[in-house]
Design an enzyme around this catalytic site. Structure first.
Site, short mmCIF file in Angstrom:
data_model
loop_
_atom_site.label_atom_id
_atom_site.label_comp_id
_atom_site.label_asym_id
_atom_site.label_seq_id
_atom_site.Cartn_x
_atom_site.Cartn_y
_atom_site.Cartn_z
N GLY A 60 0.84 -1.19 0.00
CA GLY A 60 0.00 0.00 0.00
C GLY A 60 0.87 1.24 0.00
CD GLN A 120 3.39 5.73 2.81
OE1 GLN A 120 2.41 5.19 2.30
NE2 GLN A 120 4.37 5.04 3.37
CB CYS A 167 5.47 2.35 7.59
SG CYS A 167 4.94 3.85 6.75
CG LEU A 168 6.70 1.14 1.44
CD1 LEU A 168 6.08 1.43 0.08
CD2 LEU A 168 7.84 0.15 1.29
CG HIS A 173 -0.38 1.28 7.25
ND1 HIS A 173 0.53 0.76 8.15
CD2 HIS A 173 0.30 2.16 6.49
CE1 HIS A 173 1.71 1.35 7.95
NE2 HIS A 173 1.60 2.19 6.94
CD GLU A 174 -1.10 2.63 2.72
OE1 GLU A 174 -0.64 3.79 2.73
OE2 GLU A 174 -0.40 1.64 2.95
CG HIS A 208 0.38 6.75 5.64
ND1 HIS A 208 1.47 7.27 6.28
CD2 HIS A 208 0.69 5.45 5.38
CE1 HIS A 208 2.40 6.33 6.40
NE2 HIS A 208 1.95 5.22 5.87
ZN ZN Z 1 2.89 3.43 5.89
#
Ligand code: ZN
Length: 177
Positions: free
Chosen positions: A46, A51, A88-89, A130-131, A134
């Site tokens: 995701g 991000q 998380c990226l 999670h997204e 964000h």
């Molecule tokens: Zn993340």
């Protein structure tokens, strides 16, 4: 399509509350394609607009069986509780067990400009939550207890203190969002 640079922990945009998308135009369509490409290149499941430094309510999720374009997403219903390890990226190499609702029903706009609903559980439901976090400036670490969060943050800061918080997409661990 192009790969977008990832914003890492410390970048203020990760703490921003993103603004609604008014119309799904060509620019948004291209942006969604870039998000998918960047997510795939990063081996994530995701990716949210913040991000990549864009504070707008757009995110994508892709697991083995689910592919979602989430424009202005809203969680309508949630039930149960489920714990699983998350990453998380934007916070490379940090993983922690996070408890979230197990099953959700979400409403979002797709690339056709129409609202749709998606209902599910497992990894996809976790990634969607999670997204959406964000988009509200929330990181998965915020779901942890204060001691655990402090510990992980201190370790991350120590290991990444000399790094810029914007990173060109290269190699990252699998399964992060
Ligand atoms: Zn993340």
């Amino acid at each position: 399509m192009s790969l977008l640079p990832l914003h890492l922990l410390g970048s203020p945009v990760l703490r921003q509350h993103s603004t609604e998308v008014k119309t799904v135009d060509e620019e948004i369509t291209r942006f969604v394609a870039d998000l998918f490409e960047t997510m795939q290149a990063s081996k994530g499941v995701g990716l949210a607009a913040n991000q990549v430094g864009v504070a707008r309510r757009v995110a994508v999720v892709e697991t083995d069986d689910t592919r979602l374009v989430l424009i202005n997403p809203v969680i309508l219903e949630s039930e149960g509780r489920d714990s699983a390890e998350e990453g998380c990226l934007s916070i490379p190499e940090v993983y922690a067990e996070v408890t979230r609702p197990a099953r959700i029903k979400v409403e979002a706009t797709g690339l056709d400009g129409k609202r749709y609903t998606w209902e599910g559980d497992g990894l996809a439901a976790r990634a969607v939550q999670h997204e959406i976090d964000h988009l509200d400036g929330i990181l998965f670490l915020d779901h942890l207890g204060p001691i655990k969060r402090k510990m992980l943050l201190a370790r991350y800061k120590k290991e990444h203190k000399d790094e810029n918080y914007i990173k060109e997409v290269g190699s990252t661990a699998a399964g992060s969002t």
